[in-house]
Write an enzyme that holds these catalytic residues in place. Structure first.
Site, PDB file in Angstrom:
ATOM      1  N   LEU D 234       0.829  -1.237   0.138  1.00 25.95           N
ATOM      2  CA  LEU D 234      -0.108   0.058  -0.030  1.00 25.95           C
ATOM      3  C   LEU D 234       0.849   1.409  -0.031  1.00 25.95           C
ATOM      4  O   LEU D 234       1.642   1.260   0.802  1.00 25.95           O
ATOM      5  CB  LEU D 234      -0.823  -0.099   1.110  1.00 25.95           C
ATOM      6  CG  LEU D 234      -1.904   1.288   1.286  1.00 25.95           C
ATOM      7  CD1 LEU D 234      -2.821   1.165   0.053  1.00 25.95           C
ATOM      8  CD2 LEU D 234      -2.451   1.356   2.678  1.00 25.95           C
ATOM      9  N   ASP D 235       0.514   2.155  -0.897  1.00 25.66           N
ATOM     10  CA  ASP D 235       1.178   3.304  -0.939  1.00 25.66           C
ATOM     11  C   ASP D 235       2.668   3.381  -1.259  1.00 25.66           C
ATOM     12  O   ASP D 235       3.615   4.237  -0.862  1.00 25.66           O
ATOM     13  CB  ASP D 235       0.768   4.404   0.290  1.00 25.66           C
ATOM     14  CG  ASP D 235      -0.552   4.678   0.200  1.00 25.66           C
ATOM     15  OD1 ASP D 235      -1.093   4.770  -0.862  1.00 25.66           O
ATOM     16  OD2 ASP D 235      -1.168   4.916   1.224  1.00 25.66           O
TER      17      ASP D 235
END
Lengths: 291, 291, 291, 291
Positions: D234-235
């Site tokens: 994530l990210d």
């Protein structure tokens, strides 16, 4: 000051010429053929003017030509047939930079700190000034300081003395660090594209005197600084670097001056760094900067 | 479009006047005395001109004066004795904004998106254009589109019709979104400090036509955009917002145009937002922005 | 070093307290009542925490209270009844700043240049370092240099000696200029909100060691610098100033270090300037900067 | 939507491979040999990983090989012997972009405006959303809108339907415009380095949920936005573009959200533009952007 061994020596070639297909291949092949390991290459084509620009760096270690040979063979085989303007630089030769100052020390301090700390590979054989005020700064950094008071009457004679000094010291290029004198066209002609100035505005806005006062009067919401090569047209030479900072109605002129000092020194140092790295090519009063 | 209940209503007072000690105390005490809860206060003194500027917001909930009373009493007790120029605004009255466009849609799309999504508290009763090209955009966002072709012969008559339309629609202010016509001084006089323009350069550099072409020609390393209130002097009105972006020798004119579009729409929207928030005060061809 | 005559003397009052309506009026009226001409006023309300912050400057010339009186009367009449935390500063007392350095000189050179040129109204009674390398820089600017080698074994004792020196020299605040030691909580407790650090990343990203290496590894397109007040939590204190510069895939770690140096010195100097101007207020691990 | 004639057709070749001397010469000579007029060339060597990256554009007009031939011969003669990973793109094939949205419209409006005005050469065959809210925006721009409500129970099945739709529509890449769902690793695997996200912070600071709230809590003086290729972490995927804007203590969270929206849409559009221009190469979780 700092010496590089032959093993680490790097050659940098700067070229511009009329564009035609295949120029990159021609140059890179020449270097490959002589066993040159390319470590950096930048090129640009000005499609309006149809001019090709190139900068290439390679390791001299393993390269099969000597410095003299590469100059001769490149000129004969590559440059002349393609109508190239070119120069070559070797990294063991430190550029020699002269500094011109008047009364303000922020740019001078900044450049001397970079020099003294070894951030920049450069020699600074002299500082020239039309005021005595900054002599102690020069002394502190152990750079010879030459004081040339300037009046209308002695300007031509003084420039002649300054030029003689630059020649004597084998100066490669000069940096005007808020030097408050306008150099004559004759002086500039001796160092074409080799005198770097910092102007305290985002040119072409606010050329000439008192740009912060004029910016304040106009009510702009940004102030800027511009570093450029000096030409005979005041503040109109090829731009190397520019930057701005936001201001507001709260900023009186003295605040613009204060904030501007930081811009000036950073923008000037970027321009000088690009010049030192041989990253600049000038054509048509514009600067290609291979950043 | 959006209604605020009386409970949340906010009053905003904008003031400028000759400075003398104690003005902040005078205004804040007036509001305190009438039970006004201050939620934002900004002030500025132009020490050169000796002018005092102030913006103050307070909650109408609990305030002991009606709208009519506050206007009357403030004028009599505070404004007149202190030679104030002032205006008061209440948050339940949505400002009415007219848009002027020609052929380029990026600023128009950007402002309409802010309007449509509810980002801005504003009414847009009409779009005026000298070309039909963007009628479909207006239609898409359901804003009445008024097409006024302009020639040398009909300019004066057309402006009269446009002004009549603005009056009829109770327009408070207008935004020129790359509107490629120069408004007459008479037109501007009807909306002093209430017409906002976006110019595609960092003014005062490159005023007038073709700033990106001129920037390219000059070889600048930055391009900019400037939003300002329109005055009779072309591109010389009070600046509200400016910003720049870095460019390089790689950027041909069409790239400047492309990168500039993003600057233009963001800078224009900042200026319009400040105006909508009643954060701007104009004096001496400069804009105080209480950001 | 530089003395201001009584005539130009300026008083600065910094306040924070629980918010309630009328605080601005109360303070400005107090000053007006005693004939204080306000020359700058900033206020802020943290509406989440319901805390009121204020900074006000006025001229001591013409003010009807002495320094001792203003402290006593303000405390009794204004501060105590409103539960204020406050401090007052007079412009003829130059702040005394200690510098801590290790091996890198760019921030040190930059701050010393501002000091030496008179850009900043500050006294620098000493430089403290855990390395001898920068002694010549201190000598060049004629600042006493104190070398304290630090090891695990002597850290506590060394900090005690450093603190004694700071007290002896009446130091007001300290600036860590890439000082590569972590101060103990006990040390920090002696100078709460009075030790300013520069960290070479945009915090909270890349805290701790080697931020440029970590930035390079992560492939970010920006690098940054953050100046903050030092607290017992490493790189987690109240932020005063931050800035970034764009980078690209071309920038190897050594280039990030080079570009970062300029950011570090400019960001640090902005933070120190705000502190010197008494423009900072700290609450809840955040810094209000009345810029 | 927009067709280019054969005469203007441009081919773009993207390459990465282990570095060795002479790669530039090999590629440029191949193109020269077949009469390809190079109009843009960028290269980069990651000296840590010893990987060579290259992007070259040439005109198909006059080139002596057909599309099929260039692929076959380049693979056999150049790519295979040099262990190259490569792709070739022709400018008459418009990329097909899918948009994923939830409830926020600012990025969607911005990209659709670029599409609608012809700023970008792209096809947008569909918009996918987990909410119905933005269906009217899609309708306004006449793009098919597909509503897929998502719950824990139906996530896997929904993704399967979405993937089927993307395949059916020959989608080349997807853009997540503040799409508030986390795509599964399986989904991402179907479009490696072909899903672009915008995250509303300067990553790696403030990953995950509520970055503006966390930024406000930390008291940063900058907020940022980051556009990156989506990976299973994530990210944490390869960053394409980042930018920041200055904030102050005055900015409450809602102001960060407001200012952030402009950053998000501009940063996302820069990233998508680079992707559309085939200016990105990904290696080792980093993005080379030949800007």
């Amino acid at each position: 000051m700092r010496a590089l061994t032959d093993n680490n020596e790097i050659a940098t070639l700067l070229i511009h010429c009329p564009d035609h297909g295949g120029l990159i291949a021609i140059v890179t092949q020449f270097l490959s053929h002589h066993n040159g390991n390319i470590i950096d290459l930048d090129e640009h084509v000005d499609t309006e003017e149809n001019i090709f620009f190139m900068r290439v760096e390679w390791q001299m270690k393993g390269f099969s030509l000597t410095r003299a040979e590469v100059k001769e063979i490149f000129e004969r085989e590559i440059a002349r047939p393609n109508d190239m303007t070119w120069s070559i630089h070797f990294s063991d030769r430190l550029p020699r930079m002269a500094l011109f100052v008047s009364k303000m020390s922020h740019c001078l301090h900044d450049l001397l700190a970079r020099y003294q700390s070894g951030e920049w590979n450069v020699d600074i054989p002299l500082i020239i000034s039309n005021h005595e005020l900054l002599a102690p700064v020069a002394e502190r950094f152990e750079i010879p300081f030459h004081y040339f008071p300037i009046s209308k009457d002695n300007k031509q004679a003084t420039e002649a003395k300054q030029l003689a000094l630059l020649k004597e010291q084998n100066v490669d290029f000069a940096v005007l660090e808020r030097y408050m004198q306008i150099l004559s066209a004759d002086f500039i002609d001796q160092y074409p594209n080799r005198i770097i100035n910092i102007h305290h505005s985002f040119l072409p806005a606010f050329p000439g005197a008192r740009p912060y006062h004029n910016a304040h009067k106009r009510g702009v919401k940004l102030i800027g600084a511009t570093s450029h090569y000096v030409t005979a047209d005041l503040d109109a030479g090829p731009i190397i670097a520019q930057d701005v900072t936001h201001i507001s109605h709260k900023d009186a002129v003295e605040n613009l001056v204060r904030k501007g000092r930081d811009l000036e020194k950073i923008v000037l140092s970027r321009a000088v760094y690009h010049h030192l790295q041989r990253k600049t090519l000038i054509y048509n009063n514009k600067t290609i900067v291979f950043d």
